[in-house]
Design a protein around this motif. Sequence first.
Motif, PDB file in Angstrom:
ATOM      1  N   MET A   7       1.033  -1.241  -0.315  1.00 13.25           N
ATOM      2  CA  MET A   7       0.493   0.173  -0.234  1.00 13.25           C
ATOM      3  C   MET A   7       0.545   1.613  -0.245  1.00 13.25           C
ATOM      4  SD  MET A   7      -1.362  -0.251   4.138  1.00 13.25           S
ATOM      5  CE  MET A   7      -0.208   0.702   4.940  1.00 13.25           C
ATOM      6  N   SER A   8       0.447   2.550  -0.305  1.00 12.78           N
ATOM      7  CA  SER A   8       1.115   3.824  -0.249  1.00 12.78           C
ATOM      8  C   SER A   8      -0.016   4.036   0.829  1.00 12.78           C
ATOM      9  CB  SER A   8       0.328   4.317  -1.724  1.00 12.78           C
ATOM     10  OG  SER A   8       0.615   3.942  -2.567  1.00 12.78           O
ATOM     11  N   SER A   9       1.379   4.697   1.935  1.00 18.19           N
ATOM     12  CA  SER A   9       1.028   5.285   2.736  1.00 18.19           C
ATOM     13  C   SER A   9       2.005   6.364   2.967  1.00 18.19           C
ATOM     14  CB  SER A   9       1.195   4.332   3.637  1.00 18.19           C
ATOM     15  OG  SER A   9       1.153   5.417   5.262  1.00 18.19           O
ATOM     16  N   PRO A  10       1.658   7.806   3.435  1.00 17.85           N
ATOM     17  CA  PRO A  10       0.935   7.924   3.113  1.00 17.85           C
ATOM     18  C   PRO A  10      -0.217   8.922   1.846  1.00 17.85           C
ATOM     19  CG  PRO A  10       2.452   9.958   3.428  1.00 17.85           C
ATOM     20  CD  PRO A  10       3.242   8.790   3.437  1.00 17.85           C
ATOM     21  N   VAL A  11      -1.287   8.413   3.029  1.00 20.86           N
ATOM     22  CA  VAL A  11      -2.675   8.623   1.847  1.00 20.86           C
ATOM     23  C   VAL A  11      -2.283  10.463   0.859  1.00 20.86           C
ATOM     24  CG1 VAL A  11      -4.423   8.382   0.937  1.00 20.86           C
ATOM     25  CG2 VAL A  11      -3.547   6.590   2.483  1.00 20.86           C
ATOM     26  N   VAL A  29      -1.663  16.187 -10.542  1.00 23.66           N
ATOM     27  CA  VAL A  29      -0.387  15.918  -9.778  1.00 23.66           C
ATOM     28  C   VAL A  29       0.276  15.618  -8.849  1.00 23.66           C
ATOM     29  CG1 VAL A  29       1.312  17.797  -7.797  1.00 23.66           C
ATOM     30  CG2 VAL A  29      -0.650  19.301  -9.358  1.00 23.66           C
ATOM     31  N   LYS A  30      -0.524  14.620  -8.248  1.00 22.92           N
ATOM     32  CA  LYS A  30       0.235  13.373  -7.825  1.00 22.92           C
ATOM     33  C   LYS A  30      -0.615  12.151  -8.744  1.00 22.92           C
ATOM     34  CE  LYS A  30       0.989  15.839  -3.885  1.00 22.92           C
ATOM     35  NZ  LYS A  30       1.826  16.091  -4.057  1.00 22.92           N
ATOM     36  N   LYS A  31      -0.562  12.046  -9.325  1.00 22.67           N
ATOM     37  CA  LYS A  31      -0.388  11.114 -10.665  1.00 22.67           C
ATOM     38  C   LYS A  31      -1.199   9.847  -9.662  1.00 22.67           C
ATOM     39  CE  LYS A  31       3.110  12.720 -13.261  1.00 22.67           C
ATOM     40  NZ  LYS A  31       5.078  12.715 -13.160  1.00 22.67           N
ATOM     41  N   VAL A  32      -2.833  10.767  -9.040  1.00 29.10           N
ATOM     42  CA  VAL A  32      -3.322   8.822  -8.989  1.00 29.10           C
ATOM     43  C   VAL A  32      -4.350   9.022  -9.582  1.00 29.10           C
ATOM     44  CG1 VAL A  32      -2.656   8.655  -6.637  1.00 29.10           C
ATOM     45  CG2 VAL A  32      -4.250  10.488  -7.001  1.00 29.10           C
ATOM     46  N   THR A  33      -5.519   7.745  -9.392  1.00 35.05           N
ATOM     47  CA  THR A  33      -6.694   7.870 -10.400  1.00 35.05           C
ATOM     48  C   THR A  33      -7.545   8.025  -9.565  1.00 35.05           C
ATOM     49  OG1 THR A  33      -6.673   5.458  -9.799  1.00 35.05           O
ATOM     50  CG2 THR A  33      -5.645   6.027 -11.706  1.00 35.05           C
ATOM     51  N   ILE A 113      -8.218   1.125  -3.748  1.00 38.74           N
ATOM     52  CA  ILE A 113      -9.302   0.578  -2.351  1.00 38.74           C
ATOM     53  C   ILE A 113      -8.779   0.981  -0.990  1.00 38.74           C
ATOM     54  CG2 ILE A 113      -9.968  -1.376  -1.064  1.00 38.74           C
ATOM     55  CD1 ILE A 113     -10.670  -3.296  -3.635  1.00 38.74           C
ATOM     56  N   PRO A 114      -9.522   2.051  -0.536  1.00 38.81           N
ATOM     57  CA  PRO A 114      -8.757   2.776   1.084  1.00 38.81           C
ATOM     58  C   PRO A 114      -8.213   1.520   1.847  1.00 38.81           C
ATOM     59  CG  PRO A 114     -10.320   3.734   0.159  1.00 38.81           C
ATOM     60  CD  PRO A 114     -10.115   2.746  -0.063  1.00 38.81           C
ATOM     61  N   VAL A 115      -7.185   1.400   3.250  1.00 43.26           N
ATOM     62  CA  VAL A 115      -7.055   0.474   4.113  1.00 43.26           C
ATOM     63  C   VAL A 115      -6.997   1.123   4.972  1.00 43.26           C
ATOM     64  CG1 VAL A 115      -5.012  -0.706   4.598  1.00 43.26           C
ATOM     65  CG2 VAL A 115      -5.158  -0.346   2.325  1.00 43.26           C
ATOM     66  N   LEU A 116      -8.004   0.891   5.868  1.00 51.00           N
ATOM     67  CA  LEU A 116      -8.394   1.134   7.129  1.00 51.00           C
ATOM     68  C   LEU A 116      -7.628   0.257   8.585  1.00 51.00           C
ATOM     69  CD1 LEU A 116     -12.140   1.757   6.636  1.00 51.00           C
ATOM     70  CD2 LEU A 116     -10.214   3.239   6.159  1.00 51.00           C
ATOM     71  N   ASP A 117      -7.564   0.982   9.208  1.00 46.53           N
ATOM     72  CA  ASP A 117      -6.912   0.113  10.681  1.00 46.53           C
ATOM     73  C   ASP A 117      -7.690   0.616  12.307  1.00 46.53           C
ATOM     74  OD1 ASP A 117      -5.415  -1.438  12.277  1.00 46.53           O
ATOM     75  OD2 ASP A 117      -3.865  -0.626  11.960  1.00 46.53           O
ATOM     76  N   ILE A 124      -3.480   2.905   0.772  1.00 46.59           N
ATOM     77  CA  ILE A 124      -4.096   2.610   0.340  1.00 46.59           C
ATOM     78  C   ILE A 124      -3.454   2.107  -1.039  1.00 46.59           C
ATOM     79  CG2 ILE A 124      -4.050   5.056  -1.356  1.00 46.59           C
ATOM     80  CD1 ILE A 124      -6.520   4.559  -2.242  1.00 46.59           C
ATOM     81  N   VAL A 125      -4.614   0.802  -1.880  1.00 50.96           N
ATOM     82  CA  VAL A 125      -3.867   0.046  -2.779  1.00 50.96           C
ATOM     83  C   VAL A 125      -4.148   0.331  -3.988  1.00 50.96           C
ATOM     84  CG1 VAL A 125      -3.559  -2.232  -2.992  1.00 50.96           C
ATOM     85  CG2 VAL A 125      -3.062  -1.592  -0.448  1.00 50.96           C
ATOM     86  N   SER A 126      -3.553   0.211  -5.128  1.00 52.76           N
ATOM     87  CA  SER A 126      -4.108   0.600  -6.601  1.00 52.76           C
ATOM     88  C   SER A 126      -3.949  -0.825  -7.462  1.00 52.76           C
ATOM     89  CB  SER A 126      -3.635   1.578  -6.662  1.00 52.76           C
ATOM     90  OG  SER A 126      -2.190   1.935  -7.245  1.00 52.76           O
ATOM     91  N   ARG A 127      -4.127  -0.584  -8.773  1.00 55.79           N
ATOM     92  CA  ARG A 127      -3.661  -1.780  -9.521  1.00 55.79           C
ATOM     93  C   ARG A 127      -2.793  -1.855 -10.085  1.00 55.79           C
ATOM     94  NH1 ARG A 127      -9.404  -2.568 -13.615  1.00 55.79           N
ATOM     95  NH2 ARG A 127     -11.177  -2.323 -12.172  1.00 55.79           N
ATOM     96  N   ARG A 128      -2.344  -0.599 -10.077  1.00 52.47           N
ATOM     97  CA  ARG A 128      -1.007  -0.801 -10.106  1.00 52.47           C
ATOM     98  C   ARG A 128       0.446  -0.769  -9.446  1.00 52.47           C
ATOM     99  NH1 ARG A 128       0.554   5.331 -11.926  1.00 52.47           N
ATOM    100  NH2 ARG A 128      -1.196   4.852 -13.300  1.00 52.47           N
ATOM    101  N   ASP A 129      -0.593  -0.652  -8.301  1.00 49.51           N
ATOM    102  CA  ASP A 129       0.636  -0.799  -7.000  1.00 49.51           C
ATOM    103  C   ASP A 129       0.611  -2.831  -7.002  1.00 49.51           C
ATOM    104  OD1 ASP A 129       1.047   1.172  -6.018  1.00 49.51           O
ATOM    105  OD2 ASP A 129      -0.849   1.411  -4.770  1.00 49.51           O
ATOM    106  N   ILE A 130      -0.416  -3.300  -7.111  1.00 51.80           N
ATOM    107  CA  ILE A 130      -0.704  -5.381  -7.879  1.00 51.80           C
ATOM    108  C   ILE A 130       0.521  -5.223  -8.856  1.00 51.80           C
ATOM    109  CG2 ILE A 130      -2.213  -6.898  -7.968  1.00 51.80           C
ATOM    110  CD1 ILE A 130      -4.005  -5.244  -6.013  1.00 51.80           C
ATOM    111  N   LEU A 131       0.007  -4.883  -9.723  1.00 47.74           N
ATOM    112  CA  LEU A 131       0.822  -4.882 -10.330  1.00 47.74           C
ATOM    113  C   LEU A 131       2.513  -4.995 -10.874  1.00 47.74           C
ATOM    114  CD1 LEU A 131      -1.880  -3.881 -13.619  1.00 47.74           C
ATOM    115  CD2 LEU A 131      -0.808  -6.263 -13.116  1.00 47.74           C
ATOM    116  N   ARG A 132       3.262  -3.839 -10.240  1.00 44.43           N
ATOM    117  CA  ARG A 132       4.326  -3.855  -9.676  1.00 44.43           C
ATOM    118  C   ARG A 132       4.989  -4.977  -9.229  1.00 44.43           C
ATOM    119  NH1 ARG A 132       4.098   0.865  -6.786  1.00 44.43           N
ATOM    120  NH2 ARG A 132       3.208   2.072  -8.728  1.00 44.43           N
ATOM    121  N   VAL A 133       4.230  -5.678  -7.950  1.00 45.79           N
ATOM    122  CA  VAL A 133       5.215  -6.543  -6.837  1.00 45.79           C
ATOM    123  C   VAL A 133       5.007  -7.801  -8.076  1.00 45.79           C
ATOM    124  CG1 VAL A 133       5.080  -4.936  -5.376  1.00 45.79           C
ATOM    125  CG2 VAL A 133       3.146  -6.385  -5.900  1.00 45.79           C
TER     126      VAL A 133
END
Length: 206
Positions: A7-11, A29-33, A113-117, A124-133
């Motif tokens: 996940m990307s953090s901070p959000v 600016v942040k290049k997010v979807t 998808i936001p990640v809540l604790d 937050i986890v994006s499709r790009r995050d999953i594909l990257r790894v």
Amino acid sequence: MRAKDIMSSPVHTVAQTAPVEAAAELVTVKKVTALPVVDAAGRLVGMVSESDLLWHRVPADPSAHMLPLPNTDPAGRPGLVAEVMSAYPVTTRPEADVAEVAELMLEHDVRSIPVLDDGALVGIVSRRDILRVMVRSDDVLTAEVQHRLDEYAGGPRWTAVVEGGIARVTGEFRDDTEQGIVAVLARTVPGVAAVDVAAAEPRRTG
């Protein structure tokens, strides 16, 4: 692999009272979807995506149409993020399996998808995050698994080879517990789909 591992953090977030233009600028600016939308207390109340921000914001070109365009009142366009966001967003937790997160994305047709604790937004986890790894070569995975095993053992005790995303580890183990630890270490490498751990054949004497 868990959501917290990729996940990307901070959000980057946007307030529900922010203008649509401010959210559009942040997305660019942040290049997010998409952006998590929070209330005054910082609680997650929605998600706003690129498509949400485009809603009723792009003027039509009269020269591209054969028929007269209907009259549109710019004053009637949504002005605040709260007016265009999607409420009740799909969320996940830090310990969620990435495979589960990917399935949620496909099931609900969302790109992030936001990640809540315990109710707090931690990532937050994006499709790009999953594909990257997940899309990594076997050679890269082999090197990373071998490094983790060598680091744990303090030297080369086991041999790792990754083929088709499956890590095969061979060598001598003190007991079943150590063999289990090695399997867990190999499985934590992002991109490894499965692990096969096998003890080396005992040497024959005489």
